[in-house]
Motif scaffolding. Structure first.
Motif, short mmCIF file in Angstrom:
data_model
loop_
_atom_site.label_atom_id
_atom_site.label_comp_id
_atom_site.label_asym_id
_atom_site.label_seq_id
_atom_site.Cartn_x
_atom_site.Cartn_y
_atom_site.Cartn_z
N LEU A 114 5.43 -5.99 -42.06
CA LEU A 114 5.23 -4.93 -43.05
C LEU A 114 5.83 -5.35 -44.39
CD1 LEU A 114 6.30 -1.83 -40.89
CD2 LEU A 114 3.97 -2.66 -41.29
N ASP A 115 5.02 -5.28 -45.45
CA ASP A 115 5.53 -5.53 -46.79
C ASP A 115 5.75 -4.20 -47.50
OD1 ASP A 115 3.04 -4.63 -47.72
OD2 ASP A 115 2.27 -6.66 -48.04
N GLU A 116 6.11 -4.26 -48.77
CA GLU A 116 6.44 -3.03 -49.51
C GLU A 116 5.25 -2.07 -49.56
OE1 GLU A 116 8.27 -3.73 -53.30
OE2 GLU A 116 9.44 -5.43 -52.52
N ASN A 117 4.07 -2.58 -49.78
CA ASN A 117 2.89 -1.72 -49.84
C ASN A 117 2.62 -1.05 -48.49
OD1 ASN A 117 2.31 -2.24 -52.55
ND2 ASN A 117 1.10 -4.06 -52.06
N ASP A 118 2.85 -1.79 -47.41
CA ASP A 118 2.66 -1.22 -46.08
C ASP A 118 3.62 -0.06 -45.84
OD1 ASP A 118 0.71 -3.15 -45.32
OD2 ASP A 118 2.30 -4.57 -44.77
N VAL A 119 4.89 -0.28 -46.13
CA VAL A 119 5.90 0.74 -45.90
C VAL A 119 5.63 1.97 -46.75
CG1 VAL A 119 8.35 1.30 -46.09
CG2 VAL A 119 7.65 -0.93 -45.18
N GLU A 120 5.31 1.76 -48.00
CA GLU A 120 5.01 2.89 -48.89
C GLU A 120 3.78 3.66 -48.39
OE1 GLU A 120 4.32 3.90 -53.65
OE2 GLU A 120 4.50 1.82 -52.98
N SER A 121 2.79 2.95 -47.90
CA SER A 121 1.58 3.60 -47.37
C SER A 121 1.89 4.46 -46.15
CB SER A 121 0.53 2.55 -47.02
OG SER A 121 0.09 1.86 -48.17
N ILE A 122 2.75 3.95 -45.28
CA ILE A 122 3.12 4.71 -44.09
C ILE A 122 3.90 5.96 -44.48
CG2 ILE A 122 4.45 4.68 -41.94
CD1 ILE A 122 3.72 1.66 -41.75
N PHE A 123 4.82 5.83 -45.43
CA PHE A 123 5.54 7.01 -45.92
C PHE A 123 4.56 8.06 -46.41
CE2 PHE A 123 9.58 4.42 -47.12
CZ PHE A 123 10.17 4.72 -45.89
N LYS A 124 3.54 7.64 -47.17
CA LYS A 124 2.57 8.60 -47.72
C LYS A 124 1.75 9.26 -46.62
CE LYS A 124 2.14 6.51 -52.33
NZ LYS A 124 1.25 5.77 -53.26
N MET A 125 1.46 8.50 -45.56
CA MET A 125 0.73 9.08 -44.43
C MET A 125 1.51 10.21 -43.78
SD MET A 125 -0.68 5.58 -42.62
CE MET A 125 -1.37 6.41 -41.17
N CYS A 126 2.83 10.15 -43.88
CA CYS A 126 3.70 11.12 -43.21
C CYS A 126 3.86 12.43 -43.97
CB CYS A 126 5.09 10.51 -42.99
SG CYS A 126 5.10 9.10 -41.87
N LEU A 127 3.35 12.48 -45.19
CA LEU A 127 3.49 13.70 -45.99
C LEU A 127 2.73 14.87 -45.35
CD1 LEU A 127 3.18 12.23 -49.58
CD2 LEU A 127 5.22 13.28 -48.58
#
Length: 388
Positions: free
Chosen positions: A375-388
């Motif tokens: 997981l890179d930074e874009n991956d982690v940020e994308s997963i965070f956004k999915m959790c909203l």
């Protein structure tokens, strides 16, 4: 099967009223005791008075108020008490946060530098005071492992550290002490246990034996969590969860596996460092979204494994491996929802304002590039956004 070194030196004393063995467990280490605990729960259930009675022949000092997601200031305060009074042994009574904090204290008490240097892994832990743990919640398994997590609110960091020196010398596990744990914290604890199990299961290389062991404990938690929520004083349910939390996090189940960084835990450390949410709740929110994300990102890596998980744990069937993997993810999501805890970040008051910096810090400090699915930074940020 990978090479491994397995030595669990914690003396586990399990069962009702086994707290009576506390004096005998403490005595070999000395008579100056630091008693650590959190809020008032151990006083409400009478455990505080019982411990003080059992330690009446000892010189007992206390550190109370240890918070969930234990803070650096408590480690510093505890280390100061130990140094000033020549403490021989720490008795940690409470949940995983109390035990984790006590591990930090035990190491910092015998270190001349700043406690944060030890926690942040800038300095090696070469010695620590002995710890006797009395857990009051089934969750982290910290009472039988060599790791801990401490937060530094000033830097918004939640850091894990490890050393065989901080492994508790003994732990007294009485399931009745978990009877009064709230439904919310019980559910959060079960999500934490499951996350530790998934951490050992979703790896690039596992053994037949490890798979069978991990699957059996996952199914045990799935079976007994609803019972404990419906019947808080069901001894068998509480006992199964308490023992499950222990063996889920001390390498008993995964010896020989090719272990790696678990991205879900790495991401949750950012959530609770910034927002101080319950660790298990953060894990529950993240897990199904991480599963869906990595299935889409790297189907060649995860599809067969998720499908196997669906068959072995959930009893699912489908001739289409991708469909079966998706069903397994949905079953996981449905179960976590059934625990009646928040399952979105918005429910716990988290928006996306810090996602970018959290993602950068997560990747830099937790080494998510070495996850099962990197997981890179874009991956982690994308997963965070999915959790909203």
């Amino acid at each position: 099967m990978e090479n491994f070194n397995f030595c669990i030196g914690t003396n586990i004393v399990f069962g009702k009223d086994e707290i009576a063995q506390l004096p005998a467990l403490v005595k070999p280490f000395g008579c100056k005791v630091l008693l650590t605990y959190g809020g008032g729960s151990i006083k409400r259930i009478g455990l505080y008075d019982r411990v003080k009675e059992l330690l009446s022949d000892c010189e007992v000092y206390e550190l109370s108020g240890i918070a969930p997601n234990p803070k650096l200031e408590s480690v510093e305060a505890g280390a100061k008490i130990c140094k000033e009074h020549g403490i021989d042994v720490i008795v940690a009574v409470g949940g995983g946060s109390v035990i984790d904090c006590s591990k930090g204290i035990a190491a910092a008490a015998l270190y001349d530098g700043e406690p944060w240097d030890i926690i942040n892994r800038k300095a090696e832990i070469t010695q620590a005071l002995p710890i006797i743990a009395v857990p009051t919640m089934a969750a982290t398994g910290s009472e039988m492992d060599a790791g801990a997590v401490v937060s530094n609110p000033a830097t918004k960091e939640k850091v894990s550290f490890f050393s065989p020196h901080i492994l508790p010398k003994a732990s007294i596990l009485d399931p009745t002490y978990t009877f009064t744990v709230s439904a919310y914290q019980t559910a959060s604890g079960c999500a934490d246990i499951l996350s530790h199990l998934w951490e050992q299961y979703f790896v690039a290389k596992s053994t037949f034996m490890s798979d069978m062991l991990v699957e059996s404990v996952i199914k045990t938690i799935i079976h007994y969590a609803p019972i404990a929520l419906a019947e808080p004083e069901n001894y068998e349910a509480r006992a199964q969860l308490l023992w499950g939390s222990n063996i889920a996090d001390n390498a008993t189940l995964c010896n020989g596996n090719g272990l790696c960084v678990f991205g879900v835990h790495a991401m949750e450390h950012e959530l609770s460092a910034y927002y101080d949410i319950a660790h298990g709740v953060g894990l529950a929110i993240l897990t199904p979204h991480w599963m869906r994300y990595v299935l889409k990102k790297s189907p060649e890596t995860v599809t067969a494994r998720f499908a196997h998980y669906g068959r072995a744990v959930w009893g699912l069937e489908d001739a289409d491996e991708t469909a079966l993997a998706q069903k397994a993810i949905q079953a996981t999501d449905d179960f976590l929802h059934s625990l009646n805890i928040p399952m979105t970040l918005k429910e716990v008051g988290i928006g996306e304002e810090h996602f970018k910096e959290m993602a950068a810090h997560c990747v830099a400090t937790e080494q998510t590039a070495y996850s099962w699915v990197p997981l890179d930074e874009n991956d982690v940020e994308s997963i965070f956004k999915m959790c909203l």
